[in-house]
Design an enzyme around this catalytic site. Structure first.
Site, PDB file in Angstrom:
ATOM      1  N   ASP A   1      10.310  -9.257 -32.687  1.00  0.00           N
ATOM      2  CA  ASP A   1      10.221  -9.537 -31.251  1.00  0.00           C
ATOM      3  C   ASP A   1       9.606 -10.918 -31.036  1.00  0.00           C
ATOM      4  OD1 ASP A   1      10.845  -6.851 -31.014  1.00  0.00           O
ATOM      5  OD2 ASP A   1       8.726  -6.280 -30.800  1.00  0.00           O
TER       6      ASP A   1
HETATM    7  N1  URA Z   1       8.533  -3.266 -34.569  1.00  0.00           N
HETATM    8  C1  URA Z   1       8.355  -3.796 -33.360  1.00  0.00           C
HETATM    9  O1  URA Z   1       8.028  -3.096 -32.410  1.00  0.00           O
HETATM   10  N2  URA Z   1       8.552  -5.119 -33.199  1.00  0.00           N
HETATM   11  C2  URA Z   1       8.898  -5.951 -34.201  1.00  0.00           C
HETATM   12  O2  URA Z   1       9.041  -7.154 -33.984  1.00  0.00           O
HETATM   13  C3  URA Z   1       9.072  -5.385 -35.470  1.00  0.00           C
HETATM   14  C4  URA Z   1       8.888  -4.046 -35.629  1.00  0.00           C
END
Ligand code: URA
Length: 231
Positions: A103
């Site tokens: 993310d």
């Molecule tokens: N899980 C998440 O919630 N975000 C990420 O970026 C990776 C794993």
């Protein structure tokens, strides 16, 4: 392949510019002999450009320490993880992509490749590459969360199958590590939200045998990786 085609396919310059680069003696064989003719046939691993070997002659495999605020996309607005890499890599004829995504607000280890088979092998559901995340939360993690995650019985909102068993190790009331063997959308955030502990910060420490700590990459830095580590 022709030398001018090689320079263009590996992102160095256009075929038209290649003629000038060749004339200037910038392209040489490994033994130092200048290559002068654009049509001369060469292998990517026997050529140097300005004294350096052609980069990633047999596929690009790179680990990046993704900083917070960068998006894993070629298209979105704002800062993109590709902005952190040499622009030449984006001009290679084989496109580069991230292996899975982090993310925008997540930092940590991210793999980038131009090898579609490698990407598929690492992201295919059956592959189950282990990934370890460090997180902090805005509310205490309940005592029963570790058992729930380990049992493989937690089904996230909107999903039809439960998450695979995951290992939760707490480091105080609002921090810990979560080890996953799959990569569902926003998985860490959703798992912790499901037990009433929303994620504040999230950072990926490892993917399979690779760890950011061992790679010693500061945020925004990258390093080549050996793809056979994942064989
Ligand atoms: N899980 C998440 O919630 N975000 C990420 O970026 C990776 C794993």
């Amino acid at each position: 392949m022709r030398t001018d085609a090689l320079l263009s396919q590996y992102g160095y310059c256009t075929r038209r510019e290649a003629a000038l680069w060749l004339k200037a003696g910038r392209i040489r064989k490994a033994d130092g002999t200048p290559i002068r003719r654009a049509a001369e046939h060469v292998q990517p691993d026997e050529v140097t450009v300005d004294g350096a070997p052609v980069e990633f002659p047999h596929g690009l495999y790179v680990a990046l320490h993704k900083p917070v605020g960068y998006t894993c996309s070629h298209r979105e607005e704002g800062l993109l993880v590709y902005d952190l890499l040499p622009p030449r890599w984006l001009r290679r004829s084989k496109g580069i992509n991230t292996i899975g995504r982090l993310d925008k607000e997540t930092s940590g280890l991210l793999l980038i490749t131009d090898d579609g088979q490698f990407l598929h092998a690492l992201t295919a559901p059956g592959k189950k590459v282990e990934k370890v995340y460090h997180f902090t939360t805005s509310a205490p993690i309940p005592a029963e969360a570790a058992e729930l995650f380990a049992a493989g019985t937690l089904t996230l909102n909107g999903e039809s199958s439960p998450c695979l068993p995951a290992r939760l190790e707490t480091e105080g009331p609002c921090a810990g590590r979560l080890t996953l063997h799959e990569g569902r959308y926003h998985q860490v955030r959703r798992m912790l939200a499901a037990v009433g502990a929303p994620v504040l910060t999230l950072h990926r420490l490892t993917i399979g045998p690779l760890s950011l700590e061992e790679l010693q990459l500061a945020p925004g830095e990258w390093a080549p990786v050996d793809p056979t580590l994942f064989a």
